[in-house]
Design a protein around this motif. Sequence first.
Motif, mmCIF file in Angstrom:
data_model
loop_
_atom_site.group_PDB
_atom_site.id
_atom_site.type_symbol
_atom_site.label_atom_id
_atom_site.label_comp_id
_atom_site.label_asym_id
_atom_site.label_seq_id
_atom_site.Cartn_x
_atom_site.Cartn_y
_atom_site.Cartn_z
ATOM 1 N N ASP A 565 0.870 -1.180 0.000
ATOM 2 C CA ASP A 565 0.000 0.000 0.000
ATOM 3 C C ASP A 565 0.905 1.228 0.000
ATOM 4 N N THR A 566 0.977 1.922 -1.152
ATOM 5 C CA THR A 566 1.931 3.022 -1.315
ATOM 6 C C THR A 566 1.203 4.333 -1.509
ATOM 7 N N PRO A 567 1.426 5.347 -0.640
ATOM 8 C CA PRO A 567 0.830 6.666 -0.873
ATOM 9 C C PRO A 567 1.573 7.384 -1.993
ATOM 10 N N MET A 568 0.821 8.123 -2.817
ATOM 11 C CA MET A 568 1.413 8.842 -3.943
ATOM 12 C C MET A 568 0.855 10.256 -3.992
ATOM 13 N N THR A 569 1.658 11.164 -4.549
ATOM 14 C CA THR A 569 1.241 12.551 -4.755
ATOM 15 C C THR A 569 1.370 12.866 -6.233
ATOM 16 N N ALA A 570 0.276 13.363 -6.834
ATOM 17 C CA ALA A 570 0.300 13.669 -8.268
ATOM 18 C C ALA A 570 -0.597 14.862 -8.525
ATOM 19 N N THR A 571 -0.259 15.617 -9.584
ATOM 20 C CA THR A 571 -1.032 16.796 -9.968
ATOM 21 C C THR A 571 -1.590 16.583 -11.367
ATOM 22 N N PRO A 572 -2.913 16.699 -11.567
ATOM 23 C CA PRO A 572 -3.475 16.482 -12.907
ATOM 24 C C PRO A 572 -3.109 17.608 -13.858
ATOM 25 N N ASP A 573 -3.017 17.272 -15.142
ATOM 26 C CA ASP A 573 -2.747 18.279 -16.164
ATOM 27 C C ASP A 573 -4.042 18.980 -16.545
ATOM 28 N N THR A 574 -3.989 19.776 -17.599
ATOM 29 C CA THR A 574 -5.172 20.548 -18.000
ATOM 30 C C THR A 574 -6.316 19.648 -18.459
ATOM 31 N N GLY A 575 -6.026 18.410 -18.849
ATOM 32 C CA GLY A 575 -7.072 17.472 -19.256
ATOM 33 C C GLY A 575 -7.589 16.635 -18.113
ATOM 34 N N GLY A 576 -7.115 16.891 -16.856
ATOM 35 C CA GLY A 576 -7.575 16.145 -15.700
ATOM 36 C C GLY A 576 -6.907 14.804 -15.548
ATOM 37 N N ILE A 577 -5.765 14.565 -16.211
ATOM 38 C CA ILE A 577 -5.082 13.267 -16.169
ATOM 39 C C ILE A 577 -3.826 13.399 -15.328
ATOM 40 N N VAL A 578 -3.642 12.443 -14.418
ATOM 41 C CA VAL A 578 -2.410 12.361 -13.642
ATOM 42 C C VAL A 578 -1.591 11.199 -14.186
ATOM 43 N N SER A 579 -0.284 11.307 -14.070
ATOM 44 C CA SER A 579 0.610 10.241 -14.529
ATOM 45 C C SER A 579 1.732 10.095 -13.520
ATOM 46 N N GLY A 580 2.358 8.920 -13.520
ATOM 47 C CA GLY A 580 3.435 8.658 -12.581
ATOM 48 C C GLY A 580 3.895 7.229 -12.699
#
Length: 668
Positions: A565-580
Amino acid sequence: MTINVDDVKLLKSQRLTDEEDGGGRATGEAVIDGEMNNLFPDISRLDRTLGRISLRKAFAGVLTDNADPYLGAHSIVTQAPEDPRVSVLLFNSNSQTDERRDARSVIEGYVVPSTTAQFELLGDQFAGQRAITAIQRVEARVPEVGEVYQLVAGNDSQYVRVQAVDPTIEEFIYDYGNGNFINFTRRRLAISISAPLLRRFAGGQAVPTGTTATNLSGEAKTLVLATQVADAARYFGLSPLAQAITAGDMSINVSSVYAQLVPSTMRESALIDQLGGARRRFVVPASPNTRTLTLVFAQVVAGHSRAFVTTPAALSSLSLSIGGGVYADDGQGELTWRSGSNAFTRITVDYETGEINAWRPTTFTGNATLTYRPAAAITGQSVTGEIDITLGNRGFAYTLALANAVPRPGTLSVSYMALGKWYELRDLGAGELVGEGSGSVDFATGSAIVSLNALPDVGTSLIYSYVSQIDDNLQTHVGVGAVPRIRIEHQLPHGGIEPGSVTVTTLQGGVSKTLLDNGAGELDGAGGTGTISYASGRLVLFLAATPDTGSTISFAYEQAAFDVDTPMTATPDTGGIVSGVIPGAPLQPGTVQIRWQSQRKALVPSEVPGSGSFTGIQVVDHEANDDGAGNWRGYTGSINYTSGAFSLRVEQLYDYLEHEIQYDLIEV
């Protein structure tokens, strides 16, 4: 020598008491005029709280030495008591020698015995009891608070008034010889009465036909009679004028023609879920075709078992094969034996709920086959009418011409008022009117005849109400509808499930059926379909049929070696998509789950006029699971199991409610 006013006296009776022997013959002792408590005793505080009735017998007489004729006498009450809670009435018992017990019988004569009551005493009831125990059939009407019944035991009788009723359904066992027993259901009544019993009243023991003719000591059982209002006594009092009168008036208006005779109380009974029109729902067939299904009977108590049909059933359409015998319903809720083995003492059906109850000496548990027509229970719109009661048409028998809107079976109700009390007759569905009277109704012509137990009051109405057979609010649609999918959600006790290891087993129609995990998060098999999240262990099942009553759904699976169980931090782009990149690659296909939260806006109106609205925030939980092929189920994005790289759309447009408050000015 003439008779003077002072020679006319009110004479005392032998005993001015409220004992049973109070009253008696006239004496030569006059009641002293103007003296306190010269005839009645003083009123105590207890009497003011609980109420009391005092009876005093007095005579009018002339005390003079001459033999002049007295041309006539009368007595009236000219002034009401100053205490508004005290009332005075005069009545003539037409006897020179009667006592208080005889006068009480005259007062109690406002009701007279009519028909046999719909219950019987259960066991002996002893002197001093303020409650009696009775028994009646389940379909019989429960006695109502305020009703009066007469208990008759040989030459002795007593009237009892119902103050409270506590009904319970019980099972009784009857031995009919040679070690054979049957079970039957009856309603036991605990009836509280207003006055204690004056003697012992014998009661019988419960048998299928009612109660035994004698009690355990061989005494004949007490007869219980219902009563109806009668005019057995005339009372004289006074009432203030409601309107002023002048010379020449032919009629007068008074405040009331009623006066309190005996202490009384008021009892309120709360009613819920009552129909506004007809007293009963009626059942109509929902399909021209019959349906056959297997019922599972379960034990309720010893000798009593029960099963449920999944829908209401049409009258006279049931055929039940149970215990080696065939039973069919009679349209009145009873299933009677037709062929095969007759092992049951009674089988009943509730057409509206589909409940079937069966009784026999030993409880039956197991399967039975039922063939019936599905139906629906509805109410419809009530048709009401009245017949005005006048001196010209007042009587015991009335006819109703309902040909323009013929009643549906089981919906006709006829009510009438006699001496200020309402009485009712009802059709139970067979065309026979029962209750406080008798009668019949023809469902083909709409003609009905009613015979009342008492004369209705002049100025009232005989009111009838029913649902018509031509009620156009009812429409029957024949066809096939979509069968709803049975959805079951379940959380396994472990997370990190090994893909392809889950097996779900259910019992449907007595057959064991399974759903197997295909390793890609999907379940499939003869039992239905479903999905599983390997990471969290949560399943969603869509079963092909309802699991059998009393069965369980079992789950078999293997837990993976470890769960990360890994916590992650991500910010979506202008299209609402997060990647990582998910650490720990390579990843097991079908085992990846991502959970996150989003915030939604909601406009909430302000309660202050003219101040607009303010913004509220709503937090929404989301969960995405991979499908084992590099995609997310229900979401846009992808995942590379070898490198752990992923993309996932976590933002999108949504709809929200915007409320508005409108204020209207009111002139004051």
